[in-house]
Design a protein around this motif. Structure first.
Motif, PDB file in Angstrom:
ATOM      1  N   TYR A   1       0.895  -1.224  -0.010  1.00 43.94           N
ATOM      2  CA  TYR A   1       0.044  -0.130  -0.157  1.00 43.94           C
ATOM      3  C   TYR A   1       0.856   1.157   0.014  1.00 43.94           C
ATOM      4  O   TYR A   1       1.401   1.541   1.099  1.00 43.94           O
ATOM      5  N   ARG A   2       1.081   1.705  -1.162  1.00 55.01           N
ATOM      6  CA  ARG A   2       1.948   2.867  -1.436  1.00 55.01           C
ATOM      7  C   ARG A   2       1.215   4.116  -1.105  1.00 55.01           C
ATOM      8  O   ARG A   2       0.107   4.330  -1.589  1.00 55.01           O
ATOM      9  N   ARG A   3       1.768   5.223  -0.492  1.00 52.82           N
ATOM     10  CA  ARG A   3       1.337   6.406  -0.208  1.00 52.82           C
ATOM     11  C   ARG A   3       2.071   7.291  -1.349  1.00 52.82           C
ATOM     12  O   ARG A   3       3.007   7.471  -1.573  1.00 52.82           O
ATOM     13  N   ASP A   4       0.981   7.836  -2.020  1.00 49.77           N
ATOM     14  CA  ASP A   4       1.437   8.657  -3.191  1.00 49.77           C
ATOM     15  C   ASP A   4       1.813  10.020  -2.615  1.00 49.77           C
ATOM     16  O   ASP A   4       1.184  10.334  -1.264  1.00 49.77           O
ATOM     17  N   GLN A   5       2.580  10.783  -3.183  1.00 44.95           N
ATOM     18  CA  GLN A   5       3.054  12.408  -2.747  1.00 44.95           C
ATOM     19  C   GLN A   5       1.753  13.024  -2.522  1.00 44.95           C
ATOM     20  O   GLN A   5       1.834  14.073  -1.675  1.00 44.95           O
ATOM     21  N   SER A   6       0.655  13.050  -3.347  1.00 42.71           N
ATOM     22  CA  SER A   6      -0.261  13.828  -3.379  1.00 42.71           C
ATOM     23  C   SER A   6      -1.434  13.432  -2.366  1.00 42.71           C
ATOM     24  O   SER A   6      -2.385  14.157  -2.217  1.00 42.71           O
ATOM     25  N   GLU A   7      -0.828  12.448  -1.322  1.00 38.98           N
ATOM     26  CA  GLU A   7      -2.204  12.167  -0.684  1.00 38.98           C
ATOM     27  C   GLU A   7      -1.507  12.115   0.842  1.00 38.98           C
ATOM     28  O   GLU A   7      -0.430  11.725   0.887  1.00 38.98           O
ATOM     29  N   ASP A   8      -2.556  11.839   1.770  1.00 36.71           N
ATOM     30  CA  ASP A   8      -2.161  11.512   3.396  1.00 36.71           C
ATOM     31  C   ASP A   8      -2.369  10.215   3.593  1.00 36.71           C
ATOM     32  O   ASP A   8      -2.754   9.482   2.893  1.00 36.71           O
ATOM     33  N   TRP A   9      -1.929   9.900   4.788  1.00 38.32           N
ATOM     34  CA  TRP A   9      -2.181   8.451   5.192  1.00 38.32           C
ATOM     35  C   TRP A   9      -3.557   8.249   5.354  1.00 38.32           C
ATOM     36  O   TRP A   9      -3.870   6.951   5.237  1.00 38.32           O
ATOM     37  N   GLU A  10      -4.339   9.050   5.626  1.00 38.47           N
ATOM     38  CA  GLU A  10      -5.772   8.569   5.497  1.00 38.47           C
ATOM     39  C   GLU A  10      -6.207   7.874   4.455  1.00 38.47           C
ATOM     40  O   GLU A  10      -7.032   7.052   4.369  1.00 38.47           O
ATOM     41  N   ALA A  11      -6.071   8.495   3.166  1.00 37.52           N
ATOM     42  CA  ALA A  11      -6.341   7.899   2.060  1.00 37.52           C
ATOM     43  C   ALA A  11      -5.713   6.265   2.042  1.00 37.52           C
ATOM     44  O   ALA A  11      -6.438   5.513   1.577  1.00 37.52           O
ATOM     45  N   VAL A  12      -4.576   6.077   2.446  1.00 36.56           N
ATOM     46  CA  VAL A  12      -3.826   4.732   2.249  1.00 36.56           C
ATOM     47  C   VAL A  12      -4.554   3.902   3.354  1.00 36.56           C
ATOM     48  O   VAL A  12      -5.108   2.941   3.004  1.00 36.56           O
ATOM     49  N   LEU A  13      -4.954   4.369   4.476  1.00 38.83           N
ATOM     50  CA  LEU A  13      -5.565   3.743   5.550  1.00 38.83           C
ATOM     51  C   LEU A  13      -7.139   3.268   5.178  1.00 38.83           C
ATOM     52  O   LEU A  13      -7.491   2.251   5.411  1.00 38.83           O
ATOM     53  N   ALA A  14      -7.645   4.115   4.263  1.00 37.21           N
ATOM     54  CA  ALA A  14      -8.935   3.971   3.761  1.00 37.21           C
ATOM     55  C   ALA A  14      -8.995   2.667   3.027  1.00 37.21           C
ATOM     56  O   ALA A  14      -9.839   1.835   2.750  1.00 37.21           O
ATOM     57  N   ARG A  15      -8.069   2.650   2.023  1.00 36.75           N
ATOM     58  CA  ARG A  15      -7.823   1.425   1.179  1.00 36.75           C
ATOM     59  C   ARG A  15      -7.644   0.259   1.942  1.00 36.75           C
ATOM     60  O   ARG A  15      -8.122  -0.773   1.787  1.00 36.75           O
ATOM     61  N   VAL A  16      -6.665   0.399   2.959  1.00 34.71           N
ATOM     62  CA  VAL A  16      -6.483  -0.950   3.783  1.00 34.71           C
ATOM     63  C   VAL A  16      -7.926  -1.215   4.467  1.00 34.71           C
ATOM     64  O   VAL A  16      -8.337  -2.684   4.449  1.00 34.71           O
ATOM     65  N   VAL A  17      -8.738  -0.458   5.040  1.00 28.62           N
ATOM     66  CA  VAL A  17      -9.984  -0.639   5.682  1.00 28.62           C
ATOM     67  C   VAL A  17     -10.776  -1.346   4.669  1.00 28.62           C
ATOM     68  O   VAL A  17     -11.444  -2.455   4.917  1.00 28.62           O
ATOM     69  N   SER A  18     -11.065  -0.842   3.476  1.00 25.75           N
ATOM     70  CA  SER A  18     -11.941  -1.455   2.399  1.00 25.75           C
ATOM     71  C   SER A  18     -11.451  -2.886   2.228  1.00 25.75           C
ATOM     72  O   SER A  18     -12.307  -3.852   2.017  1.00 25.75           O
ATOM     73  N   ASP A  19      -9.967  -3.175   2.072  1.00 20.60           N
ATOM     74  CA  ASP A  19      -9.489  -4.453   1.640  1.00 20.60           C
ATOM     75  C   ASP A  19      -9.621  -5.365   2.857  1.00 20.60           C
ATOM     76  O   ASP A  19      -9.873  -6.722   2.462  1.00 20.60           O
ATOM     77  N   LEU A  20      -9.694  -4.821   4.177  1.00 21.18           N
ATOM     78  CA  LEU A  20      -9.949  -5.688   5.311  1.00 21.18           C
ATOM     79  C   LEU A  20     -11.267  -6.375   5.193  1.00 21.18           C
ATOM     80  O   LEU A  20     -11.687  -7.398   5.375  1.00 21.18           O
ATOM     81  N   ALA A  21     -11.973  -5.629   4.863  1.00 21.27           N
ATOM     82  CA  ALA A  21     -13.533  -5.900   4.804  1.00 21.27           C
ATOM     83  C   ALA A  21     -13.577  -7.212   3.741  1.00 21.27           C
ATOM     84  O   ALA A  21     -14.354  -8.183   3.869  1.00 21.27           O
ATOM     85  N   ASP A  22     -13.133  -6.844   2.482  1.00 16.25           N
ATOM     86  CA  ASP A  22     -13.067  -7.948   1.512  1.00 16.25           C
ATOM     87  C   ASP A  22     -12.453  -9.158   1.877  1.00 16.25           C
ATOM     88  O   ASP A  22     -12.805 -10.291   1.749  1.00 16.25           O
ATOM     89  N   PHE A  23     -11.032  -8.963   2.696  1.00 16.63           N
ATOM     90  CA  PHE A  23     -10.414 -10.079   3.158  1.00 16.63           C
ATOM     91  C   PHE A  23     -11.121 -11.102   4.129  1.00 16.63           C
ATOM     92  O   PHE A  23     -11.201 -12.130   3.964  1.00 16.63           O
ATOM     93  N   PHE A  24     -11.799 -10.486   5.078  1.00 17.60           N
ATOM     94  CA  PHE A  24     -12.466 -11.178   6.075  1.00 17.60           C
ATOM     95  C   PHE A  24     -13.586 -11.433   5.549  1.00 17.60           C
ATOM     96  O   PHE A  24     -14.264 -12.856   5.859  1.00 17.60           O
TER      97      PHE A  24
END
Length: 111
Positions: free
Chosen positions: A78-101
């Motif tokens: 999960y790469r953080r793009d220069q133009s985004e903050d960590w909240e955007a990265v964590l939002a992707r992780v949270v979405s993928d966690l729901a799918d994973f489980f």
């Protein structure tokens, strides 16, 4: 000493002082989510699912792009793009966690 962060998510302070204990713990987990550290390298070497949160300019071993590593097929980056903050990265992780489980049928529960 196991400590819950929130229901279903746990932290294991002190376990990194013994690599055998850490390897045993990682082998028993459904998923490791971490920043770049020993946990990531060990989980990848053990073939366990590991999701790695990376800054916009990570170390060379993670390559210049993409969401995988050639030597750790079980790793998802999960790469953080220069133009985004960590909240955007964590939002992707949270979405993928729901799918994973949802896909694996795993449900986080107290140990």
């Amino acid at each position: 000493d196991v400590q819950p962060l929130v229901p279903g998510l746990w932290t294991f302070p002190g376990v990194t002082s013994d690599l055998d204990d850490l390897a045993a713990l990682i082998s028993a987990l459904d998923l490791v989510v971490s920043v770049d550290n020993t946990n990531v390298q060990l989980a990848g070497a053990l073939g366990r699912p590991v999701w790695v949160l990376l800054p916009d300019s990570p170390e060379w071993r993670y390559g210049a792009g993409g969401d995988s590593m050639p030597w750790y097929p079980s790793a998802k980056l999960y790469r953080r793009d220069q133009s985004e903050d960590w909240e955007a990265v964590l939002a992707r992780v949270v979405s993928d966690l729901a799918d994973f489980f949802g896909q694996t049928g795993n449900r986080p529960s107290p140990a």
